[in-house]
Each structure stands twice: as structure tokens, then as C-alpha cells.
Design an enzyme around this catalytic site. Sequence first.
Site, PDB file in Angstrom:
ATOM      1  CE  LYS A  76      -3.896   1.918   2.700  1.00  0.00           C
ATOM      2  NZ  LYS A  76      -4.751   1.670   3.888  1.00  0.00           N
ATOM      3  CB  SER A 150      -7.874   3.488   2.970  1.00  0.00           C
ATOM      4  OG  SER A 150      -7.002   2.938   3.940  1.00  0.00           O
ATOM      5  CB  SER A 174      -8.220   0.470   5.790  1.00  0.00           C
ATOM      6  OG  SER A 174      -8.903   1.696   5.943  1.00  0.00           O
TER       7      SER A 174
END
Length: 594
Positions: A76, A150, A174
Site C-alpha cells: 500500500k 482504504s 481498511s
Amino acid sequence: MMLPEFLTIDAIRAAYAAGTTPLQLMEEVIARRDALADRAVFITETPAETLRAEARALMARGPEGLPLYGIPFAVKDNIDVAGLPTTAACPAYAYPATADATTVARLRAAGAIVIGKTNLDQFATGLNGTRSPYGAPRCVFDAAYVSGGSSSGSAVAVASGLCPFALGTDTAGSGRVPAMFNNLVGLKPTPGLVPNTGAVPACRSIDVITIFAGTVAEAAEVRRIMEGYDPADPFSRMAAPVALPARPRIGVLTGAEKNFYGNAEIAAAYDAACARAEALGATLVPFDYAPFREAASLLYDGPWVAERLAAVEEFLGSHAEDFDPTVRRIIEGARGKTAVEAFRGLYRLNALRQQVAPVWEAVDMLMLPTSPTRHTVADMLADPIGKNSAFGLYTNFANLLGYAAIAVPGGFGASGLPAGVQLVGPAFSDDALLPFAAALHHAAACGMGRSRGAPVPAPETRVPEGWLVIAAVGAHLSGMALNHELTGPGGLHLETTRTAPGYRLYSLPGTAPPKPGMVFDPGFAGNGIELELWALPPAAFGAFVARIPAPLGIGKVTLADGREVSCFLAEAHAIAGAEDITAFGGWRAWRASL
């Protein structure tokens, strides 16, 4: 080289064992990455030539001592990878990472290869995946629907078959919500177990780096490589493992707290998961979710939103126009929050912690929907805050209260979209949650990622590297008087099995608590003795063995399948005059007969 559509660590290891090289594997990954239709998954791809060079370097070194030799993974883009920019999905914020985040460094030291930095809701603020100037990754089953966020790109990269695992982060859910929307396992460690050094903070005090993977076992393997105290992270903690029973008491929603926002399909999937849990031996215990829900509301409606402002306040002051409008609105909502409000919020959170304590007296873990509903991209953009908040109804509280959690797939509805559930346990119950989570995923029979038909391996508990296996035959069995000596230091129950023929079991007189003695009789056939295999960390194993009283000791025992393990054995003189209970087949059956 034949690889399945959905990549797993085990499949890649099998390919290597059959002669595939890391360079060939990287060529396959590059081809899959280039062919991916969803171009919003990556913000920065590791250049193909860099991947080839890393593969060649691994081949020159060899696999010895590298548990993740040649395994590709994605990261990420709020977690640093040396040589690649970190953007947090904000181009104006981007900086070149000069060092790996601690987690990334540990994975690369184990032989893993980073294939790219993945998209996210900007500054990890959102649970839907649409709040990024780099585009909105989509659900792998229907591009009209959000991927979840996210950690959007990380989930889609794994679900699409580009890599066996990817790193996300989780503050409000997330690392779990995108797992449900893309039919994956999402493992969220206890806050502090995995270091956050090198990650852009959202809420620094409760952020957690997470893993997306196809199976519980592989997610856990990755987590064990990443975890461990890091003095550079002020919130890093030494683990204090918590054990849970093999047949747990599971808290489940009831009454008005079963809120699915009208989504009957996900409601039915939750009920089906509850039925599977019962069939697997769990006891379902309805509990009051209201205080957990109130704790969850503190994350955005309380002073914790000020932590998001603290993370980017200086940048926001000079670059407000570079923020996603929704992210900016949320973070700017913290302006004016006072220290008084922060302390009041902390007081309320601790009051709620006390309020939920009786729940943990009645249950061992909670089972909740990962998300109570799902939405299309169009609907999310029309109501970005309202629709997003629904996704966090059952996830927002976990980090505030310091819990461990793992999301697992829960099957598909008539829409063709996946559902899922999460198991939530006390702090540092991370390993203890795994066996039941794996059993739930296997029982759901819904594949992994985009490959709905991919066979999910039968649940197993993998022995962490360096741990030692011991067989229990008597008072240390699950539920017996001394089982706490195995569970206390975080021992893992691996399986229940039997010895090979030739062993006799005796009830030793004058022992407290009552104990058996097992001896090998080479002239005896028999059907073997039931026992349990447990794994212990090395230090705990040594301390455990040192406490064993005479006339018992540790020796090697042969199991029915031919394996040899360390086990309790009795000295020959101890069985003189002892009652032979071999016919009962094991200590548990003998005790039950009394």
C-alpha cells in the site's frame, strides 16, 4: 510453467520445486500486471527490469534461509519501499523513500519481492477506495462496485492473481472491508504487534499494518515474519499471547444490533456463517453490541479525528487544494477540537472498555459481518460520507479497544458478489483466532479472490519457525487441569491424533491433579493412545519441560502416521501397581468413564 489463476505462496513454492526459477515467475507476474484491466490498482509499479534483477540476485544467492524466497507482494502506498515514491495517494505529498518500512525490510530479508505500490483512499481516510486522484480500483467481481478501502489496490492486486499477498493498513477497517469485497482473508494484528515504522500515519496511536492473502495460514505466515518489537516505533509492544479454546464461545449479533442497511443478501450470509460456526463446534452466545458501537463512533465523531489532522496538519496548511475534497472535509473537521475533548473522549473509551469487560467473560471471540452492506461507485460518489460510514459499523471499534481481528470470506449471494465475516479477539489472541478462522473459510467453500472455484486448503495450524512440538496425553489435554501450562505462554493446538500401536496407558496413583503414565511395550499390539500435538516457542518449551515432575519425563513417541514427536513418558518403575487403562484409548475417555 503452469500457475493457477489465483497465486498462493504454496503454489509458487510448488512451482519452484518443479524447476521454475524466480526469473520465470517474475516474467509471469509482469505479464499479469501488464494485462490487468483495472489500471487504478497501482500508483507506482516496480520497473520490470528491477524485478528481473532482484530475481537474478535471489537465484545467485539460493533459497536457504529465505522463507519467502521469490514470493512477489504488493505494498500500500502509505508504506515506504526504498527506491519507490511514497504518495499516500496525494501527488503533492509524494517523497522518495530512502529506506524500507520495518515490515517491508523484514519481508525482503526473507526473500520476498515488491512488485509495486498500490492505490488507496487518500491518507488512508476512507473504507471505499474512491478517494484517490489515481482512480478508483473496482471490486474484482463487478466493476460497478467499490473495491473497499482504504487498502483498495492491495486487495485487488491479490484478488486478481498478481501476487499471493499484499500489505495494507487498518485504522477503522481498511485491512478488512476490502478483503470481504474481494473474497480474501484480511488479517489485522493486535495494535503494536507489527511495527508501523516507515508508514504514513492516519491515527498514529491505533494504526496497524495488515495482510491480504488467499488463506489464513499464508496471511499468518507473513505476519509472523513482520512482527516483533521495534524501538523506532513508539507504539510497538512486546507480544503477550492469549490462548483460546478449540471449541470457542462466539459472541454473535442479536436483535436491532443486526443492522444490514436493508441488504438481505449479506444478512443471510451472516446467518449462514453462524450456522457453519455451530457446525464446527462453537457455542453461539448473543451479546449486546451497543457499547462496541459507541466505541466505534468515537473514531470519527469523537476527538480521534484530531489524530488525522496531527498527521498532516503542516501539509494541509500549505496544500489544502491538493486534498481529495471528502478527505479534506473529514480532516478539517478536527479543527477546533480541544485537549479537553480529547481527554473526555479517552475517559469515555475507557468507560466503554469496562462496560464490555463482562462480554469477554462470556465469550472467547466475536463474529461480526465484515461490512453490513456494499455500494456501487456511483452511489458512493453521490453520498461519500454517509455510504462510507456504513462500511465501518462493525470494524471501527477494534483498534480503539486494542483487539486482534481477521476477516474471512463467507460465500456468495445471488448477485454474484461476496460476503464475509470477521473474528475479533482480545489483544494478542492473534494466533489463537487462526484455527477457527481457517475452518470457517474452508467450510464456506467459496474459493479465493477472483477464483471462486479455487480449492481452499483444509484448515491447519502451521508451526511457526523455531517453535517446538510436544504431545500431551493427560492432564495437559485441552480442558484438563494443566492445559493452562500450554496455553499460557501462547501454545498452539495443532491436532488430535494417536500413537502407533505398542503403547500402554496407566493411571498413576497418588498424583495431583490425576495424571497418566504412558510406556512403550514392544510386545503389545493395541490401537494406539489418543493425544494432542501442541507447539511452543523455544523458551516456553524449555521452561515447560523443566517443570515436569518425576516419574514423568520427555521422550520420543511414534505416531500412527509414522512421525516422531516429543511426548510425556513414564519411567518404567512408576507403573508398578498402577491401573492399566489402555483399553479406553486415551486419558480423556478414561476420565469420562469415572
